[in-house]
Structure formats: C-alpha cells, structure tokens
Scaffold this active site. Structure first.
Site, PDB file in Angstrom:
ATOM      1  N   ASP A 178      -8.333 -16.056 -26.556  1.00  0.00           N
ATOM      2  CA  ASP A 178      -7.818 -15.806 -27.903  1.00  0.00           C
ATOM      3  C   ASP A 178      -7.162 -17.079 -28.404  1.00  0.00           C
ATOM      4  O   ASP A 178      -7.185 -18.123 -27.727  1.00  0.00           O
ATOM      5  CB  ASP A 178      -6.843 -14.634 -27.921  1.00  0.00           C
ATOM      6  CG  ASP A 178      -6.984 -13.796 -29.195  1.00  0.00           C
ATOM      7  OD1 ASP A 178      -6.729 -14.346 -30.271  1.00  0.00           O
ATOM      8  OD2 ASP A 178      -7.355 -12.619 -29.090  1.00  0.00           O
ATOM      9  N   GLU A 235     -11.592 -10.069 -37.068  1.00  0.00           N
ATOM     10  CA  GLU A 235     -10.577 -10.874 -37.745  1.00  0.00           C
ATOM     11  C   GLU A 235     -10.991 -12.342 -37.844  1.00  0.00           C
ATOM     12  O   GLU A 235     -10.290 -13.245 -37.389  1.00  0.00           O
ATOM     13  CB  GLU A 235      -9.237 -10.737 -37.025  1.00  0.00           C
ATOM     14  CG  GLU A 235      -8.706  -9.321 -37.045  1.00  0.00           C
ATOM     15  CD  GLU A 235      -7.411  -9.146 -36.277  1.00  0.00           C
ATOM     16  OE1 GLU A 235      -6.625  -8.250 -36.620  1.00  0.00           O
ATOM     17  OE2 GLU A 235      -7.183  -9.903 -35.308  1.00  0.00           O
ATOM     18  N   HIS A 237     -10.565 -16.137 -33.648  1.00  0.00           N
ATOM     19  CA  HIS A 237      -9.637 -16.156 -32.514  1.00  0.00           C
ATOM     20  C   HIS A 237     -10.042 -17.251 -31.518  1.00  0.00           C
ATOM     21  O   HIS A 237     -10.106 -17.023 -30.314  1.00  0.00           O
ATOM     22  CB  HIS A 237      -9.596 -14.788 -31.831  1.00  0.00           C
ATOM     23  CG  HIS A 237      -8.898 -13.737 -32.646  1.00  0.00           C
ATOM     24  ND1 HIS A 237      -7.533 -13.757 -32.855  1.00  0.00           N
ATOM     25  CD2 HIS A 237      -9.361 -12.645 -33.304  1.00  0.00           C
ATOM     26  CE1 HIS A 237      -7.194 -12.724 -33.608  1.00  0.00           C
ATOM     27  NE2 HIS A 237      -8.283 -12.040 -33.903  1.00  0.00           N
TER      28      HIS A 237
END
Length: 780
Positions: free
Chosen positions: A207, A344, A281
């Site tokens: 991440d 995201e 990410h």
C-alpha cells in the site's frame, strides 16, 4: 488503552456456570444440523483414536486433536492406524466416506456413549469435524499443557451432527502495510481463522504506507518501499496541523518467511490470497522505482492515511514491472486467486499525462475510468494466462468489468450485485457490517479507531446473498469476508481486540444455513466461546458484556436512564457518585431518574464475577433538557442528524470522522441558528453550547455567538454576544462555551453561531465552505 480481556477472564468464566441447555453444544459456527441425544462419551486413558491405515493426512489431524487433548487434560489418549473396529476401551473412529452428499468441506459426527464416529470425504472435512469436537469439550481443552499428576474427568455430550458450509469462500483479511505484524502473530491469526472454519486469509501486503513482501528482482521495494520516515499521531483529523512521531517505521516478510506462513496455513486448510495493489495505493512502490509513475517522482512512502494522487502509469514497462512482481508472488502463493486491489485510484496524474491522454485516444477509450478498466483487463489477461484468477475491489467495475475478475464488494453491496447480475463471482465485504476497524462499543471508552460503529450483533445480522437477485445470480455470491485495516491498529493485541469476537459472528454468517441463524442462541454460545479465546491468550473485546444506556426526558425536566445488559442472565451494578461499580454496588432493578447533572457508571456481573468493562456516561440536566429545538438551516452533518441530540442531556464527542459521530449536528456555509422552546417563560441567566473544532475537516469555531430570548417565539432580543476566533487551530475537540448574562425571563432561547463562511487563508482547505457543528445546548 485496550480493555483487558486476557486469560484471567477465561478462568473466571469457567466458574460462572452457564445453563446446560445453553452450554451443552456451544459450537461456533453453528452446525447445519445437530440432533441432541442422551448420555455422554467418557474420555479416559483407555480411549483410542482410530484412523485408517495409509492415510497420513487424516492421522496428522487426529494427532492434532489428541496432542491438544492430552496436553490440556493429563490424559494419554492414543492414535492407532487400523481398519478394525474391535479395539479395547471406548473408541473415536475417523472413517472416510463415499457419500458425496457430505460435501467437500462437510463432515458427520455420531457421538454415542461407547463410540464416536467421524465421517468425511477428505481431510479438510475431518479437520472441521475436529474443530467441532473440540468445542464440545470443556473450554479448558484450549489451554496449554497442565503440570499435574491428576487426570481430568472430561466427557463429550452425545449427539449427531451433519454439517457443511453455506458458502465456499469464508474469509478474514489483515492489512500489514499500515502496521506490520510479525510472522508468529500471522500464524496465530491463521489458527483462529481455522478454528472458526473459515478457509481464506486475505493478506494485504502492499500500500502507500509500506511494501511488505520481498521481491528478488526488485530489491528496492523492501530496501526503500518498506520504510516510511514517520507516522501520523492520533486520528487523521485529530489535530491541525497534523502531528507526526518522527520515528522511522519499516518491516517486511522475506520470501522464506512467506513460504513458511503459506505452508503453515496449508496445514490448517487455509488458503492465503496475497494482495498487490494496483494501479493506485502505489506510493511505496513508486518511492523505490519512480520511473513507473507518470511524473517520474521523486515520491515518498506515505506517512499518513488516505488516498494519494500518485499511481502507476500504464506504460508497457509498468506492466512488465508488475508482471515480474506477480510472477514471484505466484511462485510463493499457490492460491487460485491473486488480489490486485483496483480501488481508490485517483485519475489526476493520468489526466495531466500526455502519455495517458494519447493512450486513451489510441485505444478509443472514453475517459480515464475506461483507462483503469484497460489497466485491470490487461493484468487480468496476463494472470489468467498463468492459470490464475484476479480479485479486485468493486472499483474494477468502473469503465467495464474485466472478463475473468471476481469482485470484492466493499462500498456496500451494489458492486457485488452488479457483478453477480453480469455473471461474475462476488465476495461480499460491506463496510457497514464487516469492517472490523470500526468501534464496537462507546467510542469515548474505546481505543482510537477509524470511526463508525459496528457492534457484534450488527455483524451477526448480515445476510450476504441479496434475496432480490435471481436464482442464477445468487449462486454468484460465493461468500463473504471481514476486513481489518490497520491505520489505527498498531499491535497484535489490538488486532485481536478489534477482530474477536466479531469475526466469530462472521464465521456463522458464512457457514451456517440462513434459517438456522439466531442471535439469541448465538449470544448464549458466544459466552463459552469467549472463554475458549481466553485460554488461547486472545486479547478479545468484552463489548458483548457492556451495559447499554438509553435516556428519555421526564415531564418535569429530568432524565430517565434505562440500563440493559445484552446477556439476560447478567445483573447490573451501578454508581451515581463517580466511584467504580463493583459486586457490592447498588443493583439496578428499575430506571434511574436524574434531576440534576451527574455521572452514571455501570457494569455487568454474573455468578459473582465482573463480566464486562465499566461503562461511564456523563449527563447534563438543564431547563433545555428534552425540549424541542429547531434550526433555521437544516443540519447535514453527520448524515441524517437528529436535532434531538442538541437537548437530550447526553454530550457528544469529536471522536472519529465527523460523519460518523453521534451527538452533534452541523451546518455548512450557513449560521448555526438554533431555537429552543422551554415550554413556559422562566428566569434564565446562562446558556452553554458545545462547539466542535476540527479545522482539518473544515469545522471551524463561529465568528461570534449571539444569545437571544423571546416570550412569543417571534420577537427576539439579544442578551449577550461573545466573539470567538474561527482561525483557532489545534486538537480536534468539543469546546464548551459558557455564556452568562443578567437574569431575564423567557420561553424561547435562540443561539446563533455565526459561520465564517469560507475557510480563511492560511488554514487547511482555504477557500472551502466552512462548517459550524454543535453539541449539547443547555439553559440555566
């Protein structure tokens, strides 16, 4: 601090004495079918466990059972390889079945006073049968070795069990990118997954805040990407400016350690699905290899939480980079699925990149969303060519779903429903039910969490398969998973506290037939199960035993406080003088009536033992308590804000994200203009209002507060104006603003907190619309 819930609780609970009807068959998850019988199978040194000759895997499972049994009881139960039934003493027999109806993960247990027969098609079924058999024994079977010469007298209640899971995918996730967890704990985590008959461990390895897996071809991923220079202190919006600890943070798993964990999981019949995030990410990876980002860097491993605009750029060399990484990952993990994230992913850098814009035109794509679909589809085709399948978060639906992808639906259930309707497999993991990083009890009395509220009973209530789907689409819902994101979870003990027993509730959601689920029954079985967790040294939450409080205003302006325990067999002890309630404290038997402000504390007790944590509530009683309140501009924060919270006598808090907070109400780009009807004219001299200050989230103090009064609710006069500084920054908190004035008679009291309008220059998000949010308003 975490609420303590270690081994001592298990020792205490063993003396409480649950009723036999509730504790006779306390198996979690509940079997599909259990037929109770009279009698018990008595264990002794003459007990023999028999497994068929030549089946080493089943023998290993039998050894696992007897080793734990003997270590915890002092018995010397032996395992023998034999195909004969005629053996001395009582017998536990493992018998492979040819009946396909048992199912690949199913089993049968037939317990009679003289013999226990266990049937399954394969070792996995026998393994799950042993988990149930262990749970039919006293909870002490889960403790470590006993140092005693005395053999403990244990028996297994007679019954017949026919059991198999409802869903094929039963998962538990762990994020080790934000906070790294050691190998020993990961193994313990897998042990607990297996105990609850779940079969998948989703290991979130990369991440923005850290790359946690060694990749031989790209050593800088762990040399640089595994480290961040510091970590944010407290909650994301806790202070303005944000504070950082100044301490470097790192950690990663070597490939040998990964192999060790994978092999261990296989011995527990748990499949590990690795997650390598893309295209978003990606900051930790881009720090190490900036040439795979659209700007070329430099990049820095994230030191705080959130979503960042720096993502992988869809160059051919980027795909080669990611494919080389996934090649090593697939060599380490034999799982059918490889999780590639896909969530995201901001499109900012793609919009600004000439390469990306030219690629969109070249491929005939509509926009950046379709570019993301191209990215995922290209990875999917490559992974498929290697004989594997991808899983992605539900954002992979954007721009068109990749043909072979399985969707993990986290933003509610809509993504899973859409995938199932399109003929794709879906795994349900909605945040409202299955995000275990949320608070499970009163946030003011819990360790810092991301926000939101998810009690045990809400997780248990979840139904993964939407009933409005067609029968064919319902088959595409292959299971569910709970997720554990570790932004605010730093230690293994804290992970356990957040996960258990809520993951036990999930285990029943994904294993037990829907019609067999029953919260009241589960709430009885969870109590001896907590005892088991105690013997396993699991730092679980005792929120199940927290006393709940409900308040209603009385006609004469007081508060009626009703206390309730989730376990009907518990008693409640309470105090009103600020002292910690104990066994000897006053017993609650009827609602408490408060005529003045004060603190109520309460705790659940059972069988002469304190079961839960002490709960504490501060109540405010004033002339405004329970009175109606109106806002000139409707409150829009938190979502669906209830204006009654402004005069309900219960102070709110600024803990967590503001949209999740209970007990406050806020307005955006407008004055907070509240009018309270006291019911009759009466003398007043003071108004108090709690004002939320959370400048990192655009919630500012007002420029001024004007207190006005009226007899008829139409004509108001000002009795006091105070000026505040809306540019005041610092810790997120609720500030009590006390406003005094000369005695005046009034029925209506109006409090106008003047909004600054736009966030002033020099503050976070300058120029954005400002909010004013308020807590309890009192009149005295």
């Amino acid at each position: 601090m975490l609420k303590a819930s270690f081994l001592w609780l298990g020792l205490l609970m063993s003396s409480v004495g649950f009723s036999q009807s509730a504790n006779e068959y306390p198996i979690i998850p509940k079997p599909a079918k259990l037929e109770a019988r009279q009698g018990k199978f008595q264990l002794s040194n003459t007990t023999t466990v028999m497994v068929p000759v030549g089946n080493d895997e089943v023998k290993s499972i039998a050894d696992l059972f007897t080793n734990q049994l003997n270590a915890s009881s002092g018995l010397k139960v032996a395992v023998r390889n034999s195909n004969k039934m005629a053996l001395p003493g009582n017998l536990i027999s493992f018998q492979p079945s040819q009946d396909a109806s048992i199912g690949e993960e199913g089993y049968r247990i037939d317990i009679k006073p003289e013999v226990v027969t266990i049937e399954a098609l394969n070792p996995k079924g026998f393994f799950y049968a042993v988990q149930s058999l262990m749970q039919l024994l006293p909870s002490e079977v889960f403790r470590g070795s006993v140092n005693t010469q005395m053999v403990i007298d244990w028996a297994i209640p007679s019954c017949r069990i026919e059991d198999k899971p409802r869903y094929s995918y039963r998962g538990l996730h762990l994020d080790v990118s934000r906070h790294f967890m050691p190998v020993a704990f990961v193994k313990k985590y897998i042990d607990l997954i297996a105990l609850h008959k779940m079969n998948t461990f989703h290991w979130h390895l990369t991440d923005d805040q850290g790359w946690r897996i060694e990749i031989k071809k790209y050593p800088k991923l762990t040399q640089q990407g595994a480290e961040r220079k510091e970590t944010i202190i407290g909650h994301y919006y806790e202070s303005d400016p944000q504070r950082f600890d100044g301490q470097p943070y790192d950690g990663f798993y070597t490939q040998n350690e990964v192999r060790e964990v994978v092999k261990y999981a296989q011995s527990k019949y748990v499949t590990i699905i690795p997650e390598i995030e893309m295209p978003g990410h990606a900051l930790a990876a881009l720090r190490a290899y900036p040439e795979y980002g659209c700007t070329g860097g430099p990049y820095e491993t994230a030191t705080k939480w959130g979503i960042f605009p720096e993502v992988f750029c869809p160059y051919d060399k980027t795909f080669e980079f990611l494919q080389n990484i996934l090649t090593e990952v697939m060599e380490l993990f034999p799982s059918q699925y490889i999780h590639i994230g896909g969530d995201e992913c901001p499109k900012d850098s793609w919009k600004q990149s000439k390469f990306c814009q030219d690629l969109i035109k070249k491929l005939g794509l509509k926009d950046e969303h379709e570019l993301q679909s191209y990215f995922i589809t290209r990875i999917d085709k490559w992974v498929t060519s290697k004989g594997r399948k991808i899983i992605g978060w539900d954002e992979i639906l954007e721009g068109g779903l990749s043909p072979n992808a399985t969707v993990m639906s986290w933003r509610g259930t809509e993504g899973g429903i859409a995938a199932a309707k399109q003929g794709h497999d879906a795994i349900m993991t909605p945040g409202n039910f299955l995000y275990l990083d949320k608070y499970q009890s009163d946030p003011t009395q819990e360790p810092t969490s991301i926000g939101g509220f998810l009690p045990l009973e809400q997780t248990y209530s979840y139904e993964p398969t939407p009933q409005n789907l067609s029968a064919d689409a319902q088959k595409r819902i292959i299971g569910a998973q709970a997720n554990v994101w570790t932004e605010y979870i730093k230690t293994p003990e804290h992970v356990e506290y957040m996960v258990w027993p809520r993951a036990a509730a999930l285990s029943e959601v994904v294993w037990t037939p829907r019609e067999q689920k029953d919260w009241k029954d589960f709430s009885k079985r969870i109590q001896p199960h907590l005892e088991r967790l105690g013997f396993l040294n699991v730092s679980y939450s005792r929120a199940f035993y927290d006393v709940l409080a409900e308040t209603t205003p009385t006609k004469d302006g007081g508060l009626r406080v009703t206390l309730k325990a989730k376990d009907d067999d518990c008693q409640i002890r309470y105090s009103l003088n600020g002292s910690e309630p104990m066994l000897q404290s006053a017993a609650y038997n009827k609602p408490l009536v408060l005529t003045q402000s004060g603190t109520v504390k309460a705790v659940a007790v059972k069988g002469g033992q304190v079961m839960g944590e002490v709960q504490s509530w501060n109540y405010i009683v004033s002339k405004a308590t329970g009175k109606s309140v109106q806002l000139a501009t409707a409150a829009t924060r938190p979502k669906n804000a209830d204006l009654a919270v402004l005069t309900d006598g219960k102070p709110g808090s600024a803990i967590g994200y503001l949209d999740d907070i209970r007990g406050i109400a806020g307005v955006k780009n407008a004055d907070f203009n509240a009018t309270i009807d006291l019911g009759a004219a009466q003398p007043i001299t003071m108004v108090t209002i709690g004002l939320v200050k959370a400048t990192a989230g655009n919630v500012l103090l007002p420029k001024q507060i004007d207190v006005q009064v009226s007899d008829d609710g139409k004509a108001f006069k000002s009795v006091k104006v105070v000026t505040l500084d809306p540019t005041e920054r610092g810790k997120k908190e609720v500030l009590k603003q006390i406003i005094t004035f000369g005695q005046t008679n009034a029925r209506y009291v109006r409090v106008i907190a003047q909004n600054v309008g736009k966030v002033p220059a020099g503050m976070p998000n300058a120029g954005k619309d400002a909010w004013v949010a308020a807590d309890e308003i009192t009149v005295d």
